[in-house]
Design a protein around this motif. Structure first.
Motif, short mmCIF file in Angstrom:
data_model
loop_
_atom_site.label_atom_id
_atom_site.label_comp_id
_atom_site.label_asym_id
_atom_site.label_seq_id
_atom_site.Cartn_x
_atom_site.Cartn_y
_atom_site.Cartn_z
N SER A 47 1.04 -1.20 -0.09
CA SER A 47 -0.08 0.12 -0.02
C SER A 47 0.84 1.24 0.07
N GLN A 48 1.92 1.19 0.83
CA GLN A 48 3.01 2.47 0.81
C GLN A 48 3.40 2.34 -0.67
N SER A 49 4.13 1.58 -1.16
CA SER A 49 4.65 1.39 -2.57
C SER A 49 3.75 2.03 -3.51
N THR A 50 2.37 1.49 -3.48
CA THR A 50 1.33 2.02 -4.45
C THR A 50 1.29 3.66 -4.20
N LEU A 51 1.05 3.94 -3.10
CA LEU A 51 1.00 5.35 -2.84
C LEU A 51 2.10 6.26 -3.26
N SER A 52 3.41 5.85 -3.08
CA SER A 52 4.70 6.54 -3.44
C SER A 52 4.62 6.49 -4.89
N ALA A 53 4.20 5.44 -5.68
CA ALA A 53 4.74 5.30 -7.07
C ALA A 53 3.40 6.23 -7.67
N ALA A 54 2.09 6.10 -7.28
CA ALA A 54 1.21 7.01 -7.88
C ALA A 54 1.55 8.53 -7.78
N ALA A 55 2.03 8.90 -6.51
CA ALA A 55 2.43 10.25 -6.58
C ALA A 55 3.79 10.87 -7.29
N GLY A 56 4.77 9.91 -7.46
CA GLY A 56 5.68 10.36 -8.14
C GLY A 56 5.32 10.45 -9.70
N ARG A 57 4.48 9.51 -10.26
CA ARG A 57 3.93 9.51 -11.54
C ARG A 57 3.04 10.96 -11.85
N GLN A 58 2.20 11.05 -10.85
CA GLN A 58 1.36 12.32 -10.99
C GLN A 58 2.26 13.46 -10.97
N ALA A 59 3.31 13.74 -10.20
CA ALA A 59 4.19 14.83 -10.22
C ALA A 59 4.80 15.11 -11.34
N VAL A 60 5.29 13.95 -12.16
CA VAL A 60 6.06 14.03 -13.41
C VAL A 60 4.89 14.18 -14.54
N ASP A 61 3.83 13.68 -14.60
CA ASP A 61 3.13 13.88 -15.63
C ASP A 61 2.33 15.15 -15.45
N GLY A 62 2.17 15.90 -14.21
CA GLY A 62 1.28 17.09 -14.20
C GLY A 62 2.20 18.20 -14.49
N VAL A 63 3.36 18.29 -14.35
CA VAL A 63 4.48 19.41 -14.86
C VAL A 63 4.65 19.22 -16.30
N VAL A 64 3.85 20.22 -16.91
CA VAL A 64 3.97 20.53 -18.53
C VAL A 64 5.08 21.79 -18.93
N ALA A 65 5.63 22.33 -17.64
CA ALA A 65 6.50 23.45 -18.17
C ALA A 65 7.78 22.93 -18.82
N ASP A 66 8.27 23.79 -19.56
CA ASP A 66 9.59 23.61 -20.26
C ASP A 66 11.06 23.41 -19.33
N HIS A 67 10.72 24.38 -18.30
CA HIS A 67 11.77 24.50 -17.40
C HIS A 67 11.27 24.57 -15.83
N VAL A 68 12.02 24.01 -15.08
CA VAL A 68 11.89 24.12 -13.60
C VAL A 68 13.08 24.74 -12.85
N VAL A 69 12.74 25.69 -12.13
CA VAL A 69 13.81 26.35 -11.35
C VAL A 69 13.40 25.85 -9.60
N THR A 70 14.57 25.37 -9.14
CA THR A 70 14.57 24.77 -7.81
C THR A 70 15.91 25.54 -6.75
N GLY A 71 15.34 25.57 -5.57
CA GLY A 71 16.80 26.07 -4.57
C GLY A 71 17.04 24.64 -4.03
N SER A 72 18.36 24.81 -3.99
CA SER A 72 19.15 23.47 -3.17
C SER A 72 19.32 24.22 -1.62
N ASP A 73 19.20 25.38 -1.26
CA ASP A 73 19.15 26.05 -0.04
C ASP A 73 18.08 26.15 0.52
#
Length: 376
Positions: A43-69
């Protein structure tokens, strides 16, 4: 088993056919252990895998800027908008935790949920939350968008209000303007960006999504600010991943404790069932079977018990896992972790072979003529 091992397989299958109740008594506690642990792990692996897929599929932007700090400042967002102009859409996303108060079965309840704040302008070029009802374009102060799961939990659809406590304790009652499907990847609650950001500790954005625009310009702006990284949507982690990791760790401790308890029950059952067969082993040896033949027969029986227990245990765990997967991801196929599956098989095999093999060796230490006279 007879084809694989004509002698030992014959003895083992004859024993198991003649003593089917004993076989069932040995298999049942292992099936229970496999089923319970499988439901918890997968159940935990199903939840984590679904969340990861949604995060990748939902971002349609060409570029993503993130902060390491820790995040991206508002100045970076303004600079990106100035440099890229109207040809690009820049969407800052801030994350936080909120507490939602609602009624559950007629009683008041409250729970913490992952929340995000964003600007809906030009959102179709940067983020796709898979809207099911309403319109994210209506998101402004005094409104909120909910995931499909959160909407069902709160009993709030489009046009209704929910009571939300923000990170600094401020209570608001926004109106629901949209319901979306990708709540596991982006959080169950979506508020206007500025409203959520001003109630966080740092006020920094987690991501800045850029739809369109020149890649060199984005890279240049990012390079001017140490600690910032330009990437793609695949580099993002799903919202609430840290919280889910903590929940998984605590669940793992509970699983290990439960597994230890079940292991004691399994070992007791197998040891007692094997120790009671001292006269049977003596009769086989008096009939001409050597000690190694009896041990080989017991290894075959242990293999059958382990195989049957794993297969039946997974079949027992399958219905709740399918129901959970369908409820969370709208897909009936759960995500089964190969490492988790291998761990279950190895643990079951280890317990089964040791709990059968050790008492069998102990029983065979007696001389057959002495053991045949013992009471059952």
């Amino acid at each position: 088993m007879r084809r694989l091992s004509p002698v030992h397989g014959y003895l083992a299958t004859a024993n198991m056919r003649a003593n089917s109740r004993r076989l069932a008594a040995a298999v049942t506690p292992i099936v229970l252990a496999v089923a319970v642990v499988s439901v918890q792990l997968f159940s935990q692996s199903t939840l984590s895998a679904a969340a990861g897929r949604q995060a990748v599929d939902g971002v349609v932007a060409d570029h993503v800027v993130t902060g390491s700090d820790g995040g991206v400042g508002a100045a970076v967002t303004d600079e990106l908008r100035d440099e890229l102009g109207d040809d690009a859409t820049v969407t800052p996303v801030v994350h936080s935790q909120v507490v939602v108060r609602y009624n559950e079965l007629g009683d008041p309840a409250q729970a913490a949920f992952a929340a995000q704040g964003l600007d809906p302008a030009g959102l179709d070029r940067t983020l796709d939350l898979e809207v099911r009802e309403g319109d994210l374009g209506d998101l402004r102060d005094g409104t909120v968008a909910l995931s499909r799961s959160a909407s069902a939990t709160f009993g709030a659809s489009v046009g209704e209000t929910v009571e939300i406590v923000l990170g600094d304790g401020t209570t608001i009652e926004p109106t629901v303007v949209a319901v979306y499907g990708r709540g596991l990847g982006f959080g169950d609650v979506t508020l206007p960006h500025d409203q959520l950001a001003e109630h966080t500790t740092t006020g920094l954005d987690s991501w800045v999504l850029v739809g369109g625009g020149d890649a060199e310009t984005v890279a240049q702006v990012t390079a001017e600010h140490p600690g910032l990284v330009a990437g793609t949507g695949s580099d993002l982690s799903a919202a609430g991943s840290a919280e889910r990791a903590a929940e998984t760790s605590s669940s793992l401790v509970a699983i290990l404790a439960l597994l230890a308890y079940l292991a004691v029950s399994v070992v007791n059952t197998l040891v007692m069932a094997t120790a009671e067969r001292t006269r049977e082993f003596a009769l086989l040896r008096l009939a001409g079977a050597a000690r190694r033949h009896v041990l080989a027969m017991m290894r075959v029986e242990a293999a059958v018990i382990v195989a049957v227990s794993v297969v039946v245990g997974l079949l027992v765990a399958l219905p709740p896992l399918v129901g959970l997967s369908f409820g969370l991801t709208e897909s009936p196929v759960p995500s089964i972790s190969p490492a988790g599956f291998a761990g279950i098989v190895l643990a079951t095999a280890l317990i089964g072979f040791l709990a059968i093999g050790i008492p069998a060796r102990a029983a065979l230490r007696l001389r057959p003529v002495d053991a045949i006279g013992l009471r059952e």
